[in-house]
Motif scaffolding. Sequence first.
Motif, PDB file in Angstrom:
ATOM      1  N   SER A  48     -33.247   4.681 -21.395  1.00 46.32           N
ATOM      2  CA  SER A  48     -32.294   5.731 -21.027  1.00 46.32           C
ATOM      3  C   SER A  48     -30.896   5.193 -20.782  1.00 46.32           C
ATOM      4  N   ASN A  52     -27.286   6.494 -22.230  1.00 45.13           N
ATOM      5  CA  ASN A  52     -26.202   6.907 -21.324  1.00 45.13           C
ATOM      6  C   ASN A  52     -26.088   5.832 -20.254  1.00 45.13           C
ATOM      7  N   PHE A  55     -27.305   6.328 -16.711  1.00 45.06           N
ATOM      8  CA  PHE A  55     -28.718   6.635 -16.465  1.00 45.06           C
ATOM      9  C   PHE A  55     -29.509   5.355 -16.224  1.00 45.06           C
ATOM     10  N   VAL A  60     -32.853   7.576 -13.044  1.00 50.90           N
ATOM     11  CA  VAL A  60     -33.819   8.353 -13.837  1.00 50.90           C
ATOM     12  C   VAL A  60     -35.100   8.558 -13.043  1.00 50.90           C
ATOM     13  N   GLY A  99     -24.691  17.000 -19.209  1.00 54.05           N
ATOM     14  CA  GLY A  99     -25.387  15.727 -19.316  1.00 54.05           C
ATOM     15  C   GLY A  99     -24.920  14.722 -18.288  1.00 54.05           C
ATOM     16  N   PRO A 102     -29.460  12.913 -15.028  1.00 50.68           N
ATOM     17  CA  PRO A 102     -30.690  13.074 -15.804  1.00 50.68           C
ATOM     18  C   PRO A 102     -31.364  14.428 -15.563  1.00 50.68           C
ATOM     19  N   THR A 123     -28.518  20.471 -26.313  1.00 51.08           N
ATOM     20  CA  THR A 123     -28.400  19.461 -25.273  1.00 51.08           C
ATOM     21  C   THR A 123     -27.025  18.792 -25.331  1.00 51.08           C
ATOM     22  N   ASN A 126     -25.125  13.277 -23.928  1.00 52.05           N
ATOM     23  CA  ASN A 126     -25.360  12.316 -22.852  1.00 52.05           C
ATOM     24  C   ASN A 126     -26.759  12.407 -22.258  1.00 52.05           C
ATOM     25  N   ASP A 127     -27.491  13.455 -22.584  1.00 48.63           N
ATOM     26  CA  ASP A 127     -28.829  13.632 -22.020  1.00 48.63           C
ATOM     27  C   ASP A 127     -29.665  14.469 -22.976  1.00 48.63           C
ATOM     28  N   TYR A 214     -26.686   9.216  -8.091  1.00 46.71           N
ATOM     29  CA  TYR A 214     -26.164   9.480  -9.445  1.00 46.71           C
ATOM     30  C   TYR A 214     -24.700   9.033  -9.573  1.00 46.71           C
TER      31      TYR A 214
END
Length: 352
Positions: A48, A52, A55, A60, A99, A102, A123, A126-127, A214
Amino acid sequence: MLQIEKKKCFIELGKFLSQFSLISNIKNSAVLNNNLFYEDFISLIELSQSHNGWFTPEQVYFALHSWAEALTEENLEEWLSKYDFSNVNRKTVGLILAGNIPLVGFHDFISVLISGHNVLVKTSSNDQYLIKFLSNYLISINSEFKNHITFTDGKLENFDAIIATGSNNTARYFEYYFKNKPSIIRKNRNSVAVLNGTETFDDLELLGEDIFRYFGLGCRNVSKLFVPKGYDFQLFFNAIFKYGSVIHYEKYANNYDYNKAVFLMSNFKLLDNEFLTLKEDSSYASPISSIFYEYYDRFEDLKNQLVKDAEQIQCVVSKNLFINSIAFGKTQHPQLWDYADNVDSLQFLQQI
């Protein structure tokens, strides 16, 4: 597919997610289709950060744990108890997902499905992997989901309603482009903490979780402090010291160095502990690695200000200073019924 069947699938998804932890992944042989998905999901988690850079495994795993806690039979029952979807006329609902953190759009995703509609998902770049993986897991449990879930990389077409999340600038575009469709359009929001000087070291340490989880990228992250005149920030800085390792993460450190340099070149007065800057500012949206603060004189005046600015605020954090304020350390633990921007998306989906 009946709602009770969908609910059972989401409960199974919660059980699947409960196996994964930053400390240790523990495989549960009772989880459905584990042999098909368990190892691949661990690989995706490890990848992940390459998809990104924000992440990291820690972030995550935190998001997955939050969803595992949310997707229980008890929570789903409580969430859905006040809605009646028996007369819903199935439609296709387009989702434009953010995004920044997560699985940030996963609540909208499951809301559309549980309410009886088809979901058409665009989406964020970025996610884009985690939600597709979990979608495939749901389909593996009940193949009927395949008829109700579509992902698209291109322009959204052939939909009846839209839920779109973006910046204030993209929201203006969304409002124009989707003006003839039922819609929920989400703009930038930020969260604030209100302190009155009675907070303990432990309270402020928990506030650090609201700030740094985050890396501060979520709308539920605290980006602004309101403090009484003459407030001494020393206890605050002592309490958040445990989060200092964030500066060892290159992307965060680059933001810290850049934003601090910009502030200093502009001759702004800063409070600084070498991994977070505090700047007195009336704005709500502070840059990564910085928190804005503002003094208040009268508490009643502050309450009126927060009511007036409600459309800019996602969460208010305090030590029981406001009705419905969130406790320190809890902003990134929303319940299923804690709707973004306080807009009841299930009610919207029930009525379209």
